[in-house]
Motif scaffolding. Structure first.
Motif, short mmCIF file in Angstrom:
data_model
loop_
_atom_site.label_atom_id
_atom_site.label_comp_id
_atom_site.label_asym_id
_atom_site.label_seq_id
_atom_site.Cartn_x
_atom_site.Cartn_y
_atom_site.Cartn_z
N LYS A 33 0.84 -1.19 0.00
CA LYS A 33 0.00 0.00 0.00
C LYS A 33 0.88 1.24 0.00
O LYS A 33 1.68 1.46 0.92
CB LYS A 33 -0.94 0.01 1.20
CG LYS A 33 -1.95 1.15 1.15
CD LYS A 33 -3.09 0.95 2.12
CE LYS A 33 -4.12 2.06 1.93
NZ LYS A 33 -5.31 1.87 2.78
N ALA A 34 0.76 2.07 -1.03
CA ALA A 34 1.54 3.31 -1.10
C ALA A 34 0.99 4.31 -0.10
O ALA A 34 -0.21 4.33 0.20
CB ALA A 34 1.47 3.89 -2.52
N VAL A 35 1.88 5.15 0.41
CA VAL A 35 1.49 6.21 1.33
C VAL A 35 1.91 7.55 0.72
O VAL A 35 3.00 8.07 1.00
CB VAL A 35 2.12 6.02 2.72
CG1 VAL A 35 1.61 7.10 3.69
CG2 VAL A 35 1.81 4.63 3.27
N PRO A 36 1.08 8.13 -0.16
CA PRO A 36 1.41 9.42 -0.75
C PRO A 36 1.51 10.51 0.32
O PRO A 36 0.88 10.41 1.38
CB PRO A 36 0.23 9.70 -1.71
CG PRO A 36 -0.36 8.34 -1.97
CD PRO A 36 -0.18 7.59 -0.68
N THR A 37 2.32 11.54 0.06
CA THR A 37 2.55 12.59 1.05
C THR A 37 2.10 13.95 0.52
O THR A 37 2.17 14.23 -0.68
CB THR A 37 4.04 12.69 1.42
OG1 THR A 37 4.81 12.87 0.22
CG2 THR A 37 4.50 11.42 2.11
N ASP A 38 1.66 14.81 1.44
CA ASP A 38 1.25 16.16 1.08
C ASP A 38 2.48 17.04 0.86
O ASP A 38 3.51 16.85 1.52
CB ASP A 38 0.39 16.77 2.18
CG ASP A 38 -0.93 16.04 2.37
OD1 ASP A 38 -1.33 15.30 1.44
OD2 ASP A 38 -1.56 16.19 3.43
N PRO A 43 7.58 10.96 0.02
CA PRO A 43 7.72 9.64 0.65
C PRO A 43 9.18 9.19 0.61
O PRO A 43 9.95 9.60 -0.26
CB PRO A 43 6.85 8.73 -0.22
CG PRO A 43 5.93 9.64 -0.96
CD PRO A 43 6.68 10.92 -1.15
N VAL A 56 -2.69 2.34 -4.67
CA VAL A 56 -2.72 3.78 -4.44
C VAL A 56 -4.18 4.22 -4.39
O VAL A 56 -4.98 3.84 -5.26
CB VAL A 56 -1.99 4.56 -5.55
CG1 VAL A 56 -2.05 6.06 -5.30
CG2 VAL A 56 -0.54 4.09 -5.68
N GLU A 57 -4.52 5.00 -3.40
CA GLU A 57 -5.89 5.52 -3.28
C GLU A 57 -5.86 7.03 -3.12
O GLU A 57 -5.13 7.56 -2.27
CB GLU A 57 -6.60 4.88 -2.08
CG GLU A 57 -8.07 5.25 -1.97
CD GLU A 57 -8.78 4.47 -0.87
OE1 GLU A 57 -9.15 5.09 0.14
OE2 GLU A 57 -8.96 3.24 -1.04
N PRO A 85 -1.18 14.87 -3.57
CA PRO A 85 -0.11 14.14 -2.88
C PRO A 85 0.94 13.59 -3.84
O PRO A 85 0.65 13.27 -4.99
CB PRO A 85 -0.85 13.01 -2.16
CG PRO A 85 -2.14 12.87 -2.88
CD PRO A 85 -2.50 14.23 -3.38
N ILE A 87 3.23 10.79 -5.18
CA ILE A 87 3.14 9.33 -5.27
C ILE A 87 4.52 8.80 -5.67
O ILE A 87 5.15 9.32 -6.59
CB ILE A 87 2.09 8.90 -6.31
CG1 ILE A 87 0.73 9.53 -6.00
CG2 ILE A 87 1.98 7.38 -6.36
CD1 ILE A 87 -0.28 9.38 -7.13
#
Length: 336
Positions: A33-38, A43, A56-57, A85, A87
């Motif tokens: 599960k990707a964790v995109p960042t603001d 990341p 990715v969501e 975000p 990715i």
């Protein structure tokens, strides 16, 4: 339905699931599960050495926010931020992207990722009405730094209202290690009121068509990278900035006052050797670049679009505050 037919259907379903699992394992594509960042955060680098099935969501949302001090705007966003975000995936990954559209949205939205090989970059498969979600799968074959944006008609309006971001497809060989990474996207906003005019401002379609913005900014607003929001680093560190240009119209001339880019990957192309010793790099609308430099002297470094009126009169300005010991052999005042 007969018992025999029920058993046959169950066998087909089980066989399909087993084959799918075997195929995924055979390709080394375990789900991640990707964790995109603001923005301006990035990341961490991907440490795994094999491709994965990456999930990715992202949710689209329309919301009111600050464009400048005392100035508000009705932004259309990915992930409630402008830009959307960041990715990060790896070359060879199979990316399963789910796009949700917030139930309070007034418009349908979609996503076109320039990293995607396939019709519309995914936009044809992700036209998503409010309260619903869509999904598609794509293989990250080409390493590089890519823009993504909304591609729902009227496409320019969706982009102009804030719907863009960056996706990095890391090369198999990895990018060189650096101490800090930052995420910046330049874009324009076309408002009914002039620069700095207080209150809620609406989108000015006529000015957008004539490519005459009142605002040119980094990360969605005037002052997004100044004051308490400025970037920070230390002398002796190496910095990498992922810079995008959401447009929708203007070309960016990205420059850091008082620094020289040791390496630039123009147009986000990590498959080629970087350019070296660059003062200003050109980033087209819908394009990106990666810039890297070492910090030797403490002080405040100003980030600008060197189409310089945009920086000082329209908002395309940011700051990088560098702390550390003085370096008189490199830079010092003289008594005269």
């Amino acid at each position: 339905m007969t018992a025999k037919r029920t058993i046959s259907l169950l066998l087909i379903v089980m066989t399909t699931l087993l084959l799918g699992t075997f195929s995924s394992r055979a390709q080394g594509q375990e789900p991640v599960k990707a964790v995109p960042t603001d923005p301006p955060n990035v990341p961490p680098p991907i440490l795994r050495s094999k491709p994965a099935r990456v999930q990715v969501e992202i949710e689209t949302k329309e919301l009111r926010g600050p464009l400048a001090d005392g100035v508000e705007y009705e932004f259309w966003t990915f992930g409630s931020t402008v830009p959307g975000p960041f990715i990060r995936v790896r070359q060879g990954d199979t990316v399963e992207l789910t796009l949700k559209n917030d139930p309070t949205s007034k418009f349908p939205h979609s996503i076109d990722l320039h990293a995607v090989t396939g019709p519309g970059g995914g936009a044809r498969l992700t036209q998503t009405v409010p309260g619903m979600k869509t999904a598609f799968s794509w293989k990250a074959m080409n390493p590089g730094l890519y823009v993504y944006h909304c591609a729902t008609p009227h496409v320019p309006s969706h982009v102009a209202n804030g719907m863009y971001g960056l996706i990095l497809v890391e090369p198999e060989a990895d990018l060189p290690k650096v101490d800090r990474e930052f995420y910046i996207v330049q874009s324009e906003f076309y408002t009914t009121g002039g620069y700095g005019e207080k209150g809620l401002q609406s989108f000015n379609l006529d000015d957008a068509r004539h490519e005459d913005p009142h605002y040119v900014v980094f990360n969605g607003r005037v002052g997004s990278l100044t004051g308490e929001r400025q970037l920070v680093a230390k002398t002796g560190e190496t910095v990498r900035i992922f810079v995008g240009n959401g447009g929708p119209n203007l070309i960016s001339s990205f420059h850091v006052i008082g620094e020289i880019f040791d390496r630039v990957y123009p147009e986000g192309a990590v498959g080629s050797p970087p350019n070296q010793n660059i003062q200003t790099t050109v980033i087209p609308a819908g394009g990106a670049a990666i810039v890297e430099f070492r910090l030797d002297v403490p002080g405040t470094y100003i980030l600008v679009d060197h189409s310089i009126f945009r920086a000082f009169d329209k908002g395309a300005i940011g700051m990088l505050e560098v702390t550390g010991p003085e370096a008189p052999a490199i830079f010092r005042p003289l008594d005269r």
